[in-house]
Design a protein around this motif. Structure first.
Motif, mmCIF file in Angstrom:
data_model
loop_
_atom_site.group_PDB
_atom_site.id
_atom_site.type_symbol
_atom_site.label_atom_id
_atom_site.label_comp_id
_atom_site.label_asym_id
_atom_site.label_seq_id
_atom_site.Cartn_x
_atom_site.Cartn_y
_atom_site.Cartn_z
ATOM 1 N N VAL A 30 0.669 -0.965 -0.623
ATOM 2 C CA VAL A 30 -0.178 -0.306 0.478
ATOM 3 C C VAL A 30 1.056 1.372 -0.075
ATOM 4 N N SER A 31 1.879 1.604 1.060
ATOM 5 C CA SER A 31 2.512 2.373 1.240
ATOM 6 C C SER A 31 2.716 2.609 -0.452
ATOM 7 N N THR A 32 4.001 1.521 -1.394
ATOM 8 C CA THR A 32 4.554 1.265 -2.467
ATOM 9 C C THR A 32 3.654 2.657 -3.592
ATOM 10 N N SER A 42 14.536 6.264 -3.921
ATOM 11 C CA SER A 42 15.339 7.376 -2.766
ATOM 12 C C SER A 42 16.251 5.666 -1.896
ATOM 13 N N LEU A 43 17.346 5.975 -1.355
ATOM 14 C CA LEU A 43 18.375 5.125 -0.677
ATOM 15 C C LEU A 43 17.150 4.967 0.901
ATOM 16 N N HIS A 44 16.858 5.935 0.934
ATOM 17 C CA HIS A 44 15.762 5.743 3.098
ATOM 18 C C HIS A 44 14.407 5.953 2.904
ATOM 19 N N PRO A 45 14.083 4.643 1.996
ATOM 20 C CA PRO A 45 12.485 4.521 2.248
ATOM 21 C C PRO A 45 11.744 4.719 3.557
ATOM 22 N N THR A 46 10.560 5.123 3.308
ATOM 23 C CA THR A 46 9.933 5.024 4.756
ATOM 24 C C THR A 46 8.992 4.646 4.315
ATOM 25 N N TRP A 47 8.220 4.477 5.834
ATOM 26 C CA TRP A 47 6.363 3.867 5.467
ATOM 27 C C TRP A 47 5.555 4.625 4.852
ATOM 28 N N ILE A 48 5.425 5.740 5.696
ATOM 29 C CA ILE A 48 4.038 6.741 5.253
ATOM 30 C C ILE A 48 5.115 7.430 3.830
ATOM 31 N N PRO A 49 4.058 7.830 2.652
ATOM 32 C CA PRO A 49 4.975 8.711 1.640
ATOM 33 C C PRO A 49 5.015 10.077 1.693
#
Length: 277
Positions: A30-32, A42-49
């Motif tokens: 879902v986040s993706t 990004s090299l630093h992915p996050t849970w929330i866009p």
């Protein structure tokens, strides 16, 4: 007391860890689906866009015929669920009410058949469908889905039939009701929840199936949704991640909704008949 409390806390912690393990792929999907291409790289992915977008959904519908594929999957799943229930219901009643050696052997075969791998049966099925000229056709795919869903549908419905007290049918017979009237007026209403749960389970199984559809459906116009999702992966194995996640998220929603509706019914079908009245 302390030992019991500590053991219960450990059980809850293990259950929570298991739920997180199960939920992680879907939450990441879902986040993706709502991330921009820049954020996906990004090299630093996050849970929330950071900057949610619907471009992935628009691109997914532009690149692939998702609606047509979803329609094919819907027709195949509905047809398989309906036919599987129509065949399994009377068979399950006979197997549950008449516990002969043949019925016991049939029940054992139902359980054993679930262990057969897909690769083992695909070649015989392909040859049969080829002789019937049903390769690359939705009726042929429905036939395969019915064969694949029928054993588990029988297993579920046998449990539901055994949970209906035979004394109710005997009482109806004493009151003068014939066999057909008893089945229609007494047994069928009590089996309705089990029949619905079994049909929905067969529907979800056919909706999510990939291997048979990949082998049997050749032309793009007749491919189902799981097969079309693979088209978002290029020849070199590079996935168009954003549109793929968006399309996969949309394809997953029907299964989640159906399982949310029938999860209690499925549990009941597995445990029904385990306690003798």
């Amino acid at each position: 007391m302390r030992t019991g409390t500590g053991g219960r806390a450990g059980q809850y912690a293990a259950l929570l860890a298991y739920l997180v393990f199960l939920a992680f792929p879907f939450l990441w999907l879902v986040s993706t689906a709502f991330k921009s291409p820049r954020e996906l790289g990004s090299l630093h992915p996050t849970w929330i866009p950071r900057d949610p977008t619907l471009d992935n959904f628009r691109q997914a519908f532009d690149e692939q015929p998702l609606l047509r594929a979803a329609g094919n999957s819907l027709l195949a799943a509905l047809g398989a669920a309906l036919i599987a229930v129509l065949i399994a219901t009377p068979l399950a009643y006979v197997m549950a009410r008449h516990r002969t050696r043949l019925a016991k052997a049939a029940t054992g075969w139902v359980v054993v058949s679930q262990a057969f791998p897909l690769v083992l049966v695909i070649i015989p099925l392909f040859l049969v469908l080829k002789n019937l000229r049903l390769i690359n056709s939705l009726p042929g795919l429905v036939m395969v889905y019915v064969v694949w869903a029928l054993p588990f549908a029988l297993w579920m419905l046998v449990g539901y039939v055994r949970a209906v007290p035979a004394e109710l049918e005997e009482a109806a017979a004493v009151d003068g009701a014939g066999r057909l009237r008893t089945l229609v007026s007494v047994t069928a209403p009590l089996l309705a929840p089990g029949i619905v749960a079994t049909a929905l389970f067969a529907f979800v199984t056919a909706w999510n199936e990939f291997f048979f559809a990949l082998v049997l459906m050749k032309t793009p116009e007749k491919q189902t949704l799981p097969v079309v999702l693979t088209h978002f992966i290029g020849a070199e194995g590079v996935a168009d991640l954003g549109p793929l996640a968006a399309a996969a998220f949309l394809a997953t929603l029907p299964s989640l909704v159906v399982f949310a509706i029938i999860q209690r019914r499925i549990t009941g079908g597995m445990t029904a008949g385990a306690v003798k009245s």
